[in-house]
Motif scaffolding. Structure first.
Motif, PDB file in Angstrom:
ATOM      1  N   ASP A  30      -1.887  -1.858 -11.464  1.00 54.68           N
ATOM      2  CA  ASP A  30      -2.091  -0.462 -11.880  1.00 54.68           C
ATOM      3  C   ASP A  30      -3.497   0.006 -11.551  1.00 54.68           C
ATOM      4  O   ASP A  30      -3.704   1.153 -11.128  1.00 54.68           O
ATOM      5  CB  ASP A  30      -1.826  -0.311 -13.377  1.00 54.68           C
ATOM      6  N   MET A  31      -4.476  -0.885 -11.719  1.00 52.24           N
ATOM      7  CA  MET A  31      -5.865  -0.544 -11.404  1.00 52.24           C
ATOM      8  C   MET A  31      -6.018  -0.294  -9.902  1.00 52.24           C
ATOM      9  O   MET A  31      -6.654   0.670  -9.467  1.00 52.24           O
ATOM     10  CB  MET A  31      -6.781  -1.674 -11.855  1.00 52.24           C
ATOM     11  N   MET A  32      -5.395  -1.139  -9.088  1.00 51.71           N
ATOM     12  CA  MET A  32      -5.483  -0.973  -7.637  1.00 51.71           C
ATOM     13  C   MET A  32      -4.870   0.347  -7.184  1.00 51.71           C
ATOM     14  O   MET A  32      -5.316   0.941  -6.216  1.00 51.71           O
ATOM     15  CB  MET A  32      -4.792  -2.134  -6.931  1.00 51.71           C
ATOM     16  N   ASN A  33      -3.843   0.789  -7.862  1.00 54.67           N
ATOM     17  CA  ASN A  33      -3.126   1.996  -7.451  1.00 54.67           C
ATOM     18  C   ASN A  33      -3.714   3.280  -8.004  1.00 54.67           C
ATOM     19  O   ASN A  33      -3.183   4.364  -7.713  1.00 54.67           O
ATOM     20  CB  ASN A  33      -1.655   1.882  -7.866  1.00 54.67           C
ATOM     21  N   ARG A  34      -4.780   3.203  -8.768  1.00 57.84           N
ATOM     22  CA  ARG A  34      -5.421   4.429  -9.213  1.00 57.84           C
ATOM     23  C   ARG A  34      -5.916   5.204  -7.994  1.00 57.84           C
ATOM     24  O   ARG A  34      -6.538   4.629  -7.090  1.00 57.84           O
ATOM     25  CB  ARG A  34      -6.596   4.114 -10.131  1.00 57.84           C
ATOM     26  N   PRO A  35      -5.670   6.499  -7.932  1.00 65.01           N
ATOM     27  CA  PRO A  35      -6.077   7.283  -6.750  1.00 65.01           C
ATOM     28  C   PRO A  35      -7.555   7.157  -6.423  1.00 65.01           C
ATOM     29  O   PRO A  35      -7.925   7.189  -5.229  1.00 65.01           O
ATOM     30  CB  PRO A  35      -5.715   8.719  -7.153  1.00 65.01           C
ATOM     31  N   GLU A  36      -8.410   6.983  -7.419  1.00 66.79           N
ATOM     32  CA  GLU A  36      -9.851   6.899  -7.156  1.00 66.79           C
ATOM     33  C   GLU A  36     -10.249   5.586  -6.498  1.00 66.79           C
ATOM     34  O   GLU A  36     -11.400   5.414  -6.078  1.00 66.79           O
ATOM     35  CB  GLU A  36     -10.646   7.080  -8.454  1.00 66.79           C
ATOM     36  N   ASN A  37      -9.308   4.646  -6.373  1.00 62.80           N
ATOM     37  CA  ASN A  37      -9.632   3.346  -5.780  1.00 62.80           C
ATOM     38  C   ASN A  37      -9.035   3.144  -4.390  1.00 62.80           C
ATOM     39  O   ASN A  37      -9.420   2.208  -3.686  1.00 62.80           O
ATOM     40  CB  ASN A  37      -9.145   2.216  -6.696  1.00 62.80           C
ATOM     41  N   VAL A  38      -8.110   4.002  -3.971  1.00 66.57           N
ATOM     42  CA  VAL A  38      -7.365   3.788  -2.731  1.00 66.57           C
ATOM     43  C   VAL A  38      -7.906   4.672  -1.606  1.00 66.57           C
ATOM     44  O   VAL A  38      -8.106   5.875  -1.792  1.00 66.57           O
ATOM     45  CB  VAL A  38      -5.866   4.081  -2.939  1.00 66.57           C
ATOM     46  N   VAL A  39      -8.131   4.065  -0.444  1.00 63.11           N
ATOM     47  CA  VAL A  39      -8.484   4.803   0.772  1.00 63.11           C
ATOM     48  C   VAL A  39      -7.223   4.950   1.612  1.00 63.11           C
ATOM     49  O   VAL A  39      -6.530   3.962   1.896  1.00 63.11           O
ATOM     50  CB  VAL A  39      -9.576   4.068   1.580  1.00 63.11           C
ATOM     51  N   THR A  40      -6.916   6.168   2.013  1.00 58.13           N
ATOM     52  CA  THR A  40      -5.733   6.451   2.834  1.00 58.13           C
ATOM     53  C   THR A  40      -6.176   6.980   4.200  1.00 58.13           C
ATOM     54  O   THR A  40      -7.074   7.819   4.276  1.00 58.13           O
ATOM     55  CB  THR A  40      -4.830   7.494   2.148  1.00 58.13           C
ATOM     56  N   TYR A  41      -5.570   6.482   5.249  1.00 55.66           N
ATOM     57  CA  TYR A  41      -5.895   6.947   6.599  1.00 55.66           C
ATOM     58  C   TYR A  41      -4.637   6.875   7.468  1.00 55.66           C
ATOM     59  O   TYR A  41      -3.691   6.147   7.160  1.00 55.66           O
ATOM     60  CB  TYR A  41      -7.025   6.114   7.219  1.00 55.66           C
ATOM     61  N   ARG A  42      -4.652   7.616   8.535  1.00 62.17           N
ATOM     62  CA  ARG A  42      -3.516   7.629   9.453  1.00 62.17           C
ATOM     63  C   ARG A  42      -3.982   7.146  10.823  1.00 62.17           C
ATOM     64  O   ARG A  42      -4.855   7.755  11.449  1.00 62.17           O
ATOM     65  CB  ARG A  42      -2.921   9.031   9.555  1.00 62.17           C
ATOM     66  N   MET A  43      -3.417   6.038  11.264  1.00 56.75           N
ATOM     67  CA  MET A  43      -3.757   5.507  12.580  1.00 56.75           C
ATOM     68  C   MET A  43      -3.105   6.335  13.673  1.00 56.75           C
ATOM     69  O   MET A  43      -1.990   6.830  13.522  1.00 56.75           O
ATOM     70  CB  MET A  43      -3.317   4.049  12.698  1.00 56.75           C
ATOM     71  N   MET A  44      -3.825   6.445  14.782  1.00 56.44           N
ATOM     72  CA  MET A  44      -3.320   7.132  15.964  1.00 56.44           C
ATOM     73  C   MET A  44      -3.304   6.150  17.139  1.00 56.44           C
ATOM     74  O   MET A  44      -4.025   5.147  17.121  1.00 56.44           O
ATOM     75  CB  MET A  44      -4.185   8.348  16.292  1.00 56.44           C
ATOM     76  N   PRO A  45      -2.483   6.397  18.145  1.00 61.56           N
ATOM     77  CA  PRO A  45      -2.434   5.487  19.294  1.00 61.56           C
ATOM     78  C   PRO A  45      -3.833   5.214  19.851  1.00 61.56           C
ATOM     79  O   PRO A  45      -4.620   6.133  20.068  1.00 61.56           O
ATOM     80  CB  PRO A  45      -1.563   6.240  20.300  1.00 61.56           C
ATOM     81  N   GLY A  46      -4.124   3.932  20.068  1.00 56.04           N
ATOM     82  CA  GLY A  46      -5.442   3.522  20.553  1.00 56.04           C
ATOM     83  C   GLY A  46      -6.384   3.081  19.455  1.00 56.04           C
ATOM     84  O   GLY A  46      -7.459   2.545  19.738  1.00 56.04           O
ATOM     85  N   ASP A  47      -6.008   3.289  18.180  1.00 57.80           N
ATOM     86  CA  ASP A  47      -6.839   2.851  17.055  1.00 57.80           C
ATOM     87  C   ASP A  47      -6.521   1.398  16.702  1.00 57.80           C
ATOM     88  O   ASP A  47      -5.350   0.991  16.696  1.00 57.80           O
ATOM     89  CB  ASP A  47      -6.597   3.707  15.818  1.00 57.80           C
ATOM     90  N   ILE A  48      -7.549   0.642  16.376  1.00 58.06           N
ATOM     91  CA  ILE A  48      -7.381  -0.719  15.861  1.00 58.06           C
ATOM     92  C   ILE A  48      -8.139  -0.809  14.544  1.00 58.06           C
ATOM     93  O   ILE A  48      -9.335  -0.488  14.488  1.00 58.06           O
ATOM     94  CB  ILE A  48      -7.914  -1.786  16.841  1.00 58.06           C
ATOM     95  N   VAL A  49      -7.463  -1.237  13.498  1.00 57.29           N
ATOM     96  CA  VAL A  49      -8.139  -1.480  12.240  1.00 57.29           C
ATOM     97  C   VAL A  49      -8.295  -2.993  12.091  1.00 57.29           C
ATOM     98  O   VAL A  49      -7.365  -3.772  12.365  1.00 57.29           O
ATOM     99  CB  VAL A  49      -7.378  -0.868  11.039  1.00 57.29           C
ATOM    100  N   THR A  50      -9.503  -3.421  11.727  1.00 60.28           N
ATOM    101  CA  THR A  50      -9.807  -4.839  11.521  1.00 60.28           C
ATOM    102  C   THR A  50     -10.249  -4.996  10.077  1.00 60.28           C
ATOM    103  O   THR A  50     -11.088  -4.231   9.602  1.00 60.28           O
ATOM    104  CB  THR A  50     -10.906  -5.321  12.486  1.00 60.28           C
ATOM    105  N   PHE A  51      -9.685  -5.967   9.365  1.00 55.69           N
ATOM    106  CA  PHE A  51     -10.039  -6.066   7.946  1.00 55.69           C
ATOM    107  C   PHE A  51      -9.945  -7.492   7.421  1.00 55.69           C
ATOM    108  O   PHE A  51      -9.309  -8.370   8.019  1.00 55.69           O
ATOM    109  CB  PHE A  51      -9.188  -5.111   7.100  1.00 55.69           C
ATOM    110  N   ASP A  52     -10.592  -7.683   6.278  1.00 57.87           N
ATOM    111  CA  ASP A  52     -10.694  -8.963   5.589  1.00 57.87           C
ATOM    112  C   ASP A  52      -9.427  -9.161   4.757  1.00 57.87           C
ATOM    113  O   ASP A  52      -9.256  -8.546   3.710  1.00 57.87           O
ATOM    114  CB  ASP A  52     -11.940  -8.944   4.702  1.00 57.87           C
TER     115      ASP A  52
END
Length: 449
Positions: free
Chosen positions: A381-403
């Motif tokens: 529930d804490m993770m899903n609080r809107p103030e904690n979540v970053v939302t983005y939309r990938m487009m062709p050619g984008d690469i997201v790298t994460f831990d």
């Protein structure tokens, strides 16, 4: 703009080497352990080249000189007095174990040749002295001689502050926590492939912030493999060296559907889950498919503060995970993990949570079942609080790298057309190889400080 999330460690060095604008951006960043505000995120070539001491800002820059040494025979230690007035103590046994001469150390591999069975752990010393070139020389009772460089000794001082500095240099354990206001650090894919300073900045951000966006990759398969080769090699799993995130008939993974994916980490069903994940957008959905990420370490810290009992439960009870199917080959995985892994000194080091592969088998005494569910629900529930979540939309050619040990990621449901099916290509790496490349790049860009 600037990658401002390095403020705490990088600012002192940057004040000596970069523009006032860059320093102001760094000052605006919050300290580790607190949520970050809006961050300038774009890294240009010029700004990447400006961070001449970024990767080594926490390392000592001045050479150290020895003023005096003496043997403390009763304590069985050598005391070093430095020119700056400081003092360091080194146990005789440790000094003998780490003799740097060719008989005791294979220099080409930087590996110890001296066998533990040949080490006298009760050794004394005959002579300790400072040489004419300001090194420390020790003559042992068997007349073997060891010579140590002052800088080498200083970096291995046993004081709490020196040990902490060395651990930070080696492992970059400081993290910059964030919430929904994060502007994801962004770099150019081609620059990362071909410029060492750009690659170093990318990996530093990946370690500190946990996520970096790369723009400008070709919109075709094979780019995550190219990016992995910049570091070392891909992590092979039961889903292959790389894997295609698409709608699939009789899908062997919930990611291969068009439904919503809740926040999760990948592959807790493996005892050693991949540390880093790459996702490359080849084709985006006509509607929906936005990506979501949350800082699992930040959420764990917040849970510990708001609900200590839930934190204790999730960091102590083992949960069963399972994954079964056929892909690269057939597989039937089982593992046991705490949702929150914590080091001996209380630092959160890994999040292991995937609701899809959490097993119905729950190896807990019956009286612990309800407290476990209460704790897990509080964390989710804490993770899903809107103030904690970053939302983005990938487009062709984008690469997201994460831990993958830190971030939890998800996806909104989507709609695709038959002629425009959503397609991401993914790959995994381990943190060992990523940190290895980071250290090599840091040495190449900044020199062995």
């Amino acid at each position: 703009m600037w990658m401002s999330t390095f403020a705490r460690l990088a600012l002192p060095a940057l004040q000596r080497s970069t523009s006032a604008t860059a320093c102001q951006a760094l000052r605006a960043c919050r300290r580790p352990g607190r949520a970050a505000g809006p961050l300038p995120s774009r890294l240009t070539s010029m700004q990447l080249r400006a961070q001449q001491t970024l990767g080594s800002a926490s390392l000592p820059l001045a050479r150290h000189s020895v003023r005096h040494v003496r043997a403390l025979d009763e304590e069985r230690m050598m005391e070093v007095e430095w020119e700056d007035g400081g003092q360091s103590l080194y146990p005789f046994t440790w000094l003998r174990d780490n003799c740097q001469c060719p008989l005791c150390t294979l220099e080409s591999a930087q590996a110890r040749k001296l066998l533990m069975s040949d080490l006298d752990i009760h050794t004394g010393v005959n002579v300790v002295e400072v040489t004419n070139d300001y090194k420390v020389s020790i003559v042992w009772p068997d007349q073997h001689t060891s010579v140590f460089d002052a800088e080498w000794l200083k970096k291995r001082c046993f004081s709490a502050a020196a040990r902490q500095a060395m651990q930070e240099e080696l492992f970059l354990n400081e993290r910059y926590y964030w919430d929904s206001k994060l502007r994801i650090p962004t770099a150019d894919y081609q620059e990362v492939l071909h410029d060492d300073k750009a690659a170093l900045a990318w990996l530093l951000a990946l370690r500190r912030v946990g996520i970096v966006y790369l723009k400008g990759a070709p919109g075709e398969q094979g780019q995550v493999a190219r990016l992995a080769e910049r570091i070392g090699y891909l992590r092979l799993t039961f889903y292959g060296h790389t894997w295609q995130v698409q709608d699939k008939y009789m899908a062997n993974n919930v990611a291969y559907t068009s439904g919503r994916l809740s926040l999760h980490s990948d592959y807790p069903a493996l005892h050693f889950a991949p540390g880093v994940q790459f996702l490359h957008c080849i084709t985006q959905a006509e509607e929906g498919g936005e990506s979501e990420v949350v800082d699992g370490f930040h959420m764990a810290e917040q849970l510990q503060r708001e609900d200590p009992e839930a934190f204790r439960t999730l960091s102590s009870l083992l949960v069963d995970y399972t994954d079964t199917g056929t892909d690269y080959c057939d597989f039937m995985l089982q593992s046991k993990k705490c949702i929150i892994d914590v080091t001996a000194d209380g630092r959160v080091e890994r999040i292991n949570f995937n609701n899809a592969t959490r097993d119905s088998v729950l190896d807990l005494p019956v009286h612990q079942v309800q407290p476990f569910y209460r704790a897990l629900k509080a964390y989710v529930d804490m993770m899903n609080r809107p103030e904690n979540v970053v939302t983005y939309r990938m487009m062709p050619g984008d690469i997201v790298t994460f831990d993958n040990w830190r971030l939890l990621h998800g996806r909104k449901n989507y709609i695709s057309r038959p002629d425009r099916l959503r397609h991401l290509e993914g790959a995994y790496l381990d943190w060992d190889e990523v940190m290895s490349r980071l250290r090599i790049l840091r040495a190449s860009v900044h020199g062995n400080i």
